[in-house]
Structures are given as C-alpha cells and as structure tokens.
Enzyme design. Structure first.
Site, PDB file in Angstrom:
ATOM      1  N   ASP A 148      28.318 -37.624  18.867  1.00  0.00           N
ATOM      2  CA  ASP A 148      28.320 -36.194  18.530  1.00  0.00           C
ATOM      3  C   ASP A 148      26.993 -35.492  18.795  1.00  0.00           C
ATOM      4  O   ASP A 148      26.879 -34.278  18.610  1.00  0.00           O
ATOM      5  CB  ASP A 148      28.819 -35.940  17.098  1.00  0.00           C
ATOM      6  CG  ASP A 148      27.887 -36.449  16.009  1.00  0.00           C
ATOM      7  OD1 ASP A 148      26.881 -37.112  16.329  1.00  0.00           O
ATOM      8  OD2 ASP A 148      28.185 -36.190  14.824  1.00  0.00           O
ATOM      9  N   CYS A 160      26.888 -33.377  11.905  1.00  0.00           N
ATOM     10  CA  CYS A 160      26.631 -34.572  11.084  1.00  0.00           C
ATOM     11  C   CYS A 160      26.788 -34.317   9.585  1.00  0.00           C
ATOM     12  O   CYS A 160      27.058 -35.247   8.825  1.00  0.00           O
ATOM     13  CB  CYS A 160      25.219 -35.098  11.332  1.00  0.00           C
ATOM     14  SG  CYS A 160      24.836 -35.496  13.035  1.00  0.00           S
TER      15      CYS A 160
END
Length: 386
Positions: A225, A365
C-alpha cells in the site's frame, strides 16, 4: 461469532476499496517512542483525517482509556470514540479485513452478509525484527471491532497485515515478495501455500507479486500500500520517480516490468499510472529529538529516509483522502494524477501528513474500511448513516 471453514467456502470475497462502505475505523496514536512530542502533532493530523473522511462516511476512532477524553475533545461530535486498548494505531494492519457475500439468500442471511478476517499479527516481524516488543493488545483489536459491530469472524493463524494486500474486487490481488515471503512472518509456508491462503480467504484467483515495496519502508518490509494499488480492475497506480540516481528508481522500474507483462484474473493486461514520490524526505534532528526512545520500539534516527508515498491514500465513499507532505511540486502533481484517475471522486489533500510517515506509514495505514453488504447502499449526511 466465529465461522467455520474459509470465507470462499462460505460465499465471501474481499471487495475493492471503492465499493460502498458503511464505516471507517481508526486508532488513536499515543506511543511516545513512535509519535514525537507525546503524539500531539500526530493526534492533530489523525483528527483532521477522521474529520475529512466523516464528510463521506461514518467514522469510529478507538482510543485507550488514558487517551479517550483527549481524543473526544479533539474530534467532531459526530465521530464515535470507543475505548479500546492497543499497542499502536495502525488499524489497516491490526484491524479486521472485511469480506462480503455477493448475495443474501434470505432475510436470515442479511445479518451475515459481511464478515471479518482476524489475521495473526506479530508487530511486523516479531521480537527480533518487529517495530515493538509487546503487541498483546494489538492481537485483540480485530476481534473487538467485530464484536462491537456484531460481525461474524474468520480466525486465521497466518501472520498477515492488511497493508500487505490490495484487491480489485474481481479476483486479483497485489502484494510484494519482500513482505509476504519474509522469513519473519510465516517461514513454514511456501509462496504457493501463502498464495493458496489468499485465494481461500480473499476470494481472489490471481495473485500479482511485485518483488519489492517502497524504498525505506523497512518497518513493514515493503507493504504494497506504499508502492502500488488498484484504481479500478485492470488499472493500477505505481509509486514512481524520474530520478535515475534515486535508489527508488530501480524498484519502480522493477515493478513496472512485472506489471506491464501481467494480466489480471479476468484476462485484462494491467495498465499502469505513474504517481511520483515526494522528496526524497528525511527525518530531521528536531523530529528525532521529539521521540522518547527506551529500546522497547524500533529506533527512529535523524537522517533516515522517510517512506513517503502518495499511493498511501484512503478511498472513502466518493472521495480520495490523500497525504500532502509539504513538497509543493509533487503534492500538486499527486492531486492532479489522482483527480484524473478517480474522476468521480473528490480528492481531499491532508496537509501535515509528514507526521504520519514519521511514525512509519500514512493515511491508508491508519484506516480500515467496513464495507456494506450487497443489499444496502448508505447515504451519509454529516457523518451519519441515513
């Protein structure tokens, strides 16, 4: 309620992040060894992000008993604040991975149209390689969220963080060998075995393995990510640099080579959109001096290159919540690229996101989306479901 078997055996799949959400979950930072100056800067940015997301979908922020009152005072009233113990606030990795059933066969099935996978967590590498030595509270975060929402749970013994996977909702998963094949996670499992678990639990048929993640992303061992994500089926955003002298260039070229020679689960050739990284950015003396480092957590030292990436954004209902790092040239360019990539979404830039990257991640995150079931599409007004 714990469910038996795998999600696929029970008719579930992991939806793409752009599919409708009923909720977003976030933690609340406080570790003085990871968030400088007792997290006051980080908390302000978390509050800004939570407020931005709440314009588009309901948000719950989980805070420890010591921080609940502080979090409540800094967050808008329409954002729910729940007391929850945690070792740190990276809910993409410690929260559940939600999966949905494609159809609800009858009224009794509606309640279980959404379930959650509770992976095992080891602080991104265990006692020797992880970010901190005690993660006992983090192990319970996913279970607590699922219990609060009364969502059924699939428990999985495999160590996996949500930031290490990205799916298109149609059978394809992106990940990195640097992370999932790292011996500090599941040394007893082969690449093929890990891939089979992803297929059984996420409902994917094809796993695209990039060799490495973003330069400097040592905390997570190269989570996907920070490096690459789907924009829509068949199209990905890739962290990029034009500077051939930057060590990130080799990683970006390596990933591009894989992606341009890859097809997704439905036979589409992958299309790549490049999004330039900021900087390079480095931790300053002042930022490092603001940390209380007592050897319980991974040290953060002045001069360390920050793993800053515009790929690390959150897709809300109708919006892209994206980091801005104070690099005027590339901040503006990132907004432009994301606006073209997501023409039906409002792109919301979050100033001060450098504070999050100092702690080891960014907006994706610290967030975890909870999808709606297939039978329900919410309308959100001022952060409330209607």
């Amino acid at each position: 309620m714990d469910l038996k078997g795998t999600p696929v055996e029970n008719g579930y799949r992991m939806p793409a992040e752009w599919e409708p959400h009923c909720h977003c979950w976030m933690g609340w930072p406080e570790r003085p060894d990871n968030w400088r100056n007792n997290a006051v800067h980080g908390q302000r940015v978390f509050a800004t992000i939570a407020s931005a997301i709440s314009r588009f979908e309901p948000v719950t922020v989980c805070a420890s008993a010591a921080q609940w009152e502080n979090a409540r005072s800094l967050l808008p009233k329409h954002i729910r604040v729940v007391e929850t113990s945690m070792n740190d606030s990276w809910f993409r990795d410690t929260g559940p991975t939600f999966v949905i059933r494609n159809t609800a066969a009858n009224a009794e099935d509606v309640a279980s149209s959404v379930a959650g996978i509770d992976w095992t967590f080891n602080s991104w590498g265990g006692v020797d390689d992880g970010c901190y030595k005690d993660w006992s509270h983090d192990l319970l975060v996913a279970r607590k969220i699922l219990a609060i929402e009364k969502v059924p749970r699939f428990q999985h013994p495999m160590i996996l963080e949500g930031g290490s996977i990205h799916v298109d909702g149609e059978g394809t998963c992106l990940t990195t060998e640097e992370c999932l094949l790292n011996k500090n996670r599941n040394p007893h499992l082969s690449k093929e075995q890990i891939e089979n678990e992803l297929k059984a639990y996420l409902g994917v048929r094809n796993v695209i393995w990039l060799p490495r993640g973003l330069l400097g992303d040592d905390d997570t061992n190269g989570h996907i990510d920070n490096m690459c994500c789907f924009v829509k089926p068949g199209v990905v955003l890739l962290s990029w640099t034009d500077d051939q002298s930057d060590p990130q260039y080799e990683r970006s070229i390596e990933a591009l080579s894989v992606l341009e020679n890859t097809f997704d689960a439905n036979g589409r050739k992958i299309q790549v959109i490049k999004i330039h990284v900021p900087g390079p950015l480095y931790m300053t003396d002042e930022e490092a001096d603001g940390l209380f480092q007592d050897r319980d957590a991974k040290p953060r030292t002045s001069g360390t290159r920050l793993a800053a990436s515009y790929v690390n954004f959150y897709i809300a209902n109708g919006a892209i919540i994206t980091p801005q790092f104070g690099d005027k040239k590339w901040d503006v360019e990132a907004i432009r690229v994301l606006s073209l990539a997501f023409p039906d979404h409002e792109v919301v830039g979050i100033d001060g996101a450098r504070e999050i990257v100092l702690g080891g991640g960014n907006i994706h995150c610290i967030t975890q989306q909870q999808p709606t079931g297939p039978e329900y599409s919410p309308k959100v007004i001022n952060g409330s479901i209607s």
